[in-house]
Design a protein around this motif. Structure first.
Motif, mmCIF file in Angstrom:
data_model
loop_
_atom_site.group_PDB
_atom_site.id
_atom_site.type_symbol
_atom_site.label_atom_id
_atom_site.label_comp_id
_atom_site.label_asym_id
_atom_site.label_seq_id
_atom_site.Cartn_x
_atom_site.Cartn_y
_atom_site.Cartn_z
ATOM 1 N N LEU A 113 0.832 -1.209 0.000
ATOM 2 C CA LEU A 113 0.000 0.000 0.000
ATOM 3 C C LEU A 113 0.864 1.255 0.000
ATOM 4 O O LEU A 113 0.577 2.220 -0.712
ATOM 5 C CB LEU A 113 -0.938 0.003 1.207
ATOM 6 N N ASN A 114 1.925 1.237 0.802
ATOM 7 C CA ASN A 114 2.838 2.389 0.813
ATOM 8 C C ASN A 114 3.476 2.607 -0.553
ATOM 9 O O ASN A 114 3.638 3.738 -1.018
ATOM 10 C CB ASN A 114 3.937 2.193 1.868
ATOM 11 N N ALA A 115 3.818 1.512 -1.200
ATOM 12 C CA ALA A 115 4.503 1.598 -2.490
ATOM 13 C C ALA A 115 3.613 2.200 -3.570
ATOM 14 O O ALA A 115 4.071 2.990 -4.398
ATOM 15 C CB ALA A 115 4.977 0.209 -2.917
ATOM 16 N N ILE A 116 2.317 1.839 -3.570
ATOM 17 C CA ILE A 116 1.435 2.331 -4.638
ATOM 18 C C ILE A 116 0.828 3.700 -4.332
ATOM 19 O O ILE A 116 0.279 4.347 -5.215
ATOM 20 C CB ILE A 116 0.294 1.337 -4.958
ATOM 21 N N SER A 117 0.959 4.147 -3.096
ATOM 22 C CA SER A 117 0.237 5.361 -2.674
ATOM 23 C C SER A 117 0.671 6.609 -3.425
ATOM 24 O O SER A 117 -0.124 7.541 -3.602
ATOM 25 C CB SER A 117 0.393 5.583 -1.168
ATOM 26 N N THR A 118 1.914 6.659 -3.883
ATOM 27 C CA THR A 118 2.392 7.849 -4.597
ATOM 28 C C THR A 118 2.415 7.663 -6.110
ATOM 29 O O THR A 118 2.820 8.551 -6.840
ATOM 30 C CB THR A 118 3.812 8.229 -4.128
ATOM 31 N N GLY A 119 1.954 6.491 -6.559
ATOM 32 C CA GLY A 119 1.893 6.236 -7.995
ATOM 33 C C GLY A 119 0.498 6.469 -8.545
ATOM 34 O O GLY A 119 -0.363 7.060 -7.885
ATOM 35 N N ALA A 120 0.268 5.980 -9.756
ATOM 36 C CA ALA A 120 -1.017 6.200 -10.433
ATOM 37 C C ALA A 120 -2.175 5.506 -9.720
ATOM 38 O O ALA A 120 -3.326 5.889 -9.903
ATOM 39 C CB ALA A 120 -0.936 5.715 -11.882
ATOM 40 N N ALA A 121 -1.887 4.505 -8.902
ATOM 41 C CA ALA A 121 -2.947 3.798 -8.172
ATOM 42 C C ALA A 121 -3.308 4.489 -6.857
ATOM 43 O O ALA A 121 -4.236 4.070 -6.167
ATOM 44 C CB ALA A 121 -2.532 2.355 -7.897
ATOM 45 N N GLY A 122 -2.569 5.532 -6.501
ATOM 46 C CA GLY A 122 -2.904 6.278 -5.300
ATOM 47 C C GLY A 122 -4.284 6.903 -5.417
ATOM 48 O O GLY A 122 -4.721 7.266 -6.511
ATOM 49 N N SER A 123 -4.993 7.000 -4.300
ATOM 50 C CA SER A 123 -6.340 7.564 -4.324
ATOM 51 C C SER A 123 -6.722 8.043 -2.932
ATOM 52 O O SER A 123 -6.092 7.691 -1.935
ATOM 53 C CB SER A 123 -7.367 6.520 -4.781
ATOM 54 N N LYS A 124 -7.775 8.839 -2.879
ATOM 55 C CA LYS A 124 -8.313 9.286 -1.594
ATOM 56 C C LYS A 124 -8.791 8.077 -0.794
ATOM 57 O O LYS A 124 -8.645 8.029 0.429
ATOM 58 C CB LYS A 124 -9.462 10.260 -1.843
ATOM 59 N N SER A 125 -9.387 7.104 -1.486
ATOM 60 C CA SER A 125 -9.879 5.912 -0.794
ATOM 61 C C SER A 125 -8.725 5.167 -0.128
ATOM 62 O O SER A 125 -8.848 4.703 1.009
ATOM 63 C CB SER A 125 -10.605 4.992 -1.782
ATOM 64 N N LEU A 126 -7.596 5.054 -0.823
ATOM 65 C CA LEU A 126 -6.429 4.412 -0.233
ATOM 66 C C LEU A 126 -5.952 5.200 0.992
ATOM 67 O O LEU A 126 -5.684 4.617 2.040
ATOM 68 C CB LEU A 126 -5.313 4.300 -1.277
ATOM 69 N N ASP A 127 -5.880 6.523 0.842
ATOM 70 C CA ASP A 127 -5.400 7.364 1.952
ATOM 71 C C ASP A 127 -6.307 7.249 3.170
ATOM 72 O O ASP A 127 -5.845 7.166 4.306
ATOM 73 C CB ASP A 127 -5.319 8.832 1.517
#
Length: 313
Positions: free
Chosen positions: A215-229
């Motif tokens: 999750l940390n790895a994808i959070s700053t990429g294109a898969a990052g989202s408000k839902s993830l945050d």
């Protein structure tokens, strides 16, 4: 005060009423009290209004009583039937108690056609009505960072901005009902995003990855989202406390599907998400937060992310 015209809205000339002091309403009301507005509240369960009463809000016994003591009345309740009851009931509803020149602002996610009906009923009484549903969940409400989608008279929305700005950012979407349509489109987007988020987590787990690191790895990429945050960390810690109830999301997605039927529109991602959320409700999980969608995916795949927690804490 006559909010339809005249001086800008301020604590010195505008009495505010509020119907519905649940997870969202509680925090939104707190911002109004902190800014010095006189606030009268109604909630079916009085204990949920008690913290606001302790901070100086006045308690009313009905939506009618709220409106009779207010210039602008906000509502944020559960279902369209609740909206109809608290605003339009001829005996106990807010519109019946509102003086000419008053304004109703419904922040519940509800049916666009009902928003149009309320606006027409308000206009017939010399009042105004704004449909202004919100997005951002409990954290957005607490932080005053909600996205607010407003439908109705644009000049009226502008005049109410001193109130809206305490809760977040108001976005004018058009005529009555357009605020609701915008919120429904928002929910469609969130629904598929949440499905993608939890599917990715289950896939990462099954592939043997540390899900927290993933999750940390994808959070700053294109898969990052408000839902993830908002929900990635909560899912990892098995925190399913509701920022937004599954039951209410099922209601919202049901309204979306009904509107799709009216439009002759096929949105398969929406239909899939709604079925997954309905399955949570069927398992007695309707009062959990929307992040509990992970439970549905775990059941489908007979896995549990629980064992992976030890490597992420």
């Amino acid at each position: 005060m006559a909010p339809i015209s005249g001086d800008a809205v301020s604590p010195s000339n505008t009495r505010v009423g509020w119907i519905g002091t649940g997870v969202m309403g509680q925090s939104m009301c707190a911002h109004l009290l902190n800014s010095g507005f006189t606030l009268t509240v109604f909630n079916r369960t009085i204990s949920k209004a008690q913290p606001l009463i302790d901070r100086g809000a006045h308690l009313a016994q009905s939506p009618f009583a709220v409106a009779s003591q207010s210039d602008v009345v906000f509502s944020i309740v559960g279902y369209p039937s609740d909206v109809r009851s608290v605003l339009l009931d001829p005996n106990s509803g807010a519109l019946a108690g509102l003086r000419p020149g008053g304004v109703l602002v419904d922040m519940t996610t509800s049916e666009p056609s009902l928003a149009v009906e309320i606006a027409s009923a308000a206009a017939a009484k010399g009042c105004a009505s704004i449909d202004a549903p919100v997005s951002g969940g409990d954290r957005g409400a607490k932080n005053g960072t909600l996205a607010i989608f407003a439908g109705g008279d644009e000049s009226q929305v502008r005049r109410l901005n001193p109130l809206f700005s305490l809760m977040g950012k108001v976005n004018y979407m058009g005529s009555p009902g357009r605020g609701q349509f915008a919120k429904l489109a928002n929910q469609i987007t969130i629904a598929s995003t949440m499905v993608g988020l939890v599917e990715g987590m289950v896939y990462a787990y099954k592939a043997g990855l540390d899900v927290g690191l993933y999750l940390n790895a994808i959070s700053t990429g294109a898969a990052g989202s408000k839902s993830l945050d908002l929900y990635g960390g909560r899912i990892m810690s098995r925190d399913f406390e509701p920022g937004f109830f599954v039951n209410h999301f099922v209601k919202d997605l049901g309204i979306c599907l009904k509107e799709c039927q009216n439009m002759g529109l096929a949105l398969p991602g929406l239909a899939l998400a709604q079925q997954l959320y309905v399955s949570l409700k069927a398992h007695g999980e309707g009062n959990l937060g929307t992040q509990a969608l992970i439970l549905a995916l775990e059941r489908l795949n007979n896995v549990s992310l629980r064992p992976s927690l030890t490597s992420t804490t």
